[in-house]
Design an enzyme around this catalytic site. Sequence first.
Site, PDB file in Angstrom:
ATOM      1  N   VAL A  86       0.866  -1.166   0.000  1.00  0.00           N
ATOM      2  CA  VAL A  86       0.000   0.000   0.000  1.00  0.00           C
ATOM      3  C   VAL A  86       0.905   1.218   0.000  1.00  0.00           C
ATOM      4  CG1 VAL A  86      -1.761   1.301   1.271  1.00  0.00           C
ATOM      5  CG2 VAL A  86      -1.856  -1.209   1.206  1.00  0.00           C
ATOM      6  N   GLY A  94      -6.907   1.244   5.913  1.00  0.00           N
ATOM      7  CA  GLY A  94      -7.590  -0.044   5.870  1.00  0.00           C
ATOM      8  C   GLY A  94      -7.413  -0.823   4.586  1.00  0.00           C
ATOM      9  N   TYR A 130       0.479  -7.769  10.771  1.00  0.00           N
ATOM     10  CA  TYR A 130       0.071  -9.154  10.536  1.00  0.00           C
ATOM     11  C   TYR A 130      -0.314  -9.854  11.836  1.00  0.00           C
ATOM     12  CZ  TYR A 130       2.194  -8.440   5.928  1.00  0.00           C
ATOM     13  OH  TYR A 130       2.522  -7.970   4.683  1.00  0.00           O
TER      14      TYR A 130
END
Length: 156
Positions: A86, A94, A130
Amino acid sequence: MIRTARADDISVIHAMIRELAAYEKVPDEARASEEQLREALFGERPAAFAHVAEDAGGEVVGFALWFLNFSTWRGVHGIYLEDLYVRPEARGGGHGKALLTELARICVQRGYERLEWSVLNWNQPSIDFYRALGARPQDEWTVYRLTDEALAGLGG
């Protein structure tokens, strides 16, 4: 918004792969061309798949590139996430979680029993992200890789 990548996303995916390589401190190792990506993702026999994350304005700000693996122990496929990225300005919105959620949904829907990936040991922000999702490291395994001269020497 998360959607399946399209052929017209190749340029932005390619650019983000190069950004990811720079972030991982190995910019010269990202050698794949846009044509190679196009063939791998959209050729006659796709070898990989991709999803993209779009922001509210419809701009692609992240991607997940993945392929199927197979567990001999479980007897079913799983997904191996090759790259998740990202763009920095979109982090915290998000998008990464939404990409992983989509891959998990695919696993559940198709009866795959694993979603796996690798993370660099120094990448603490990703490790924390994670772990917060419930992922756990497989510390007892070490990844090995043959490339370049070693691969040519063994396979030649």
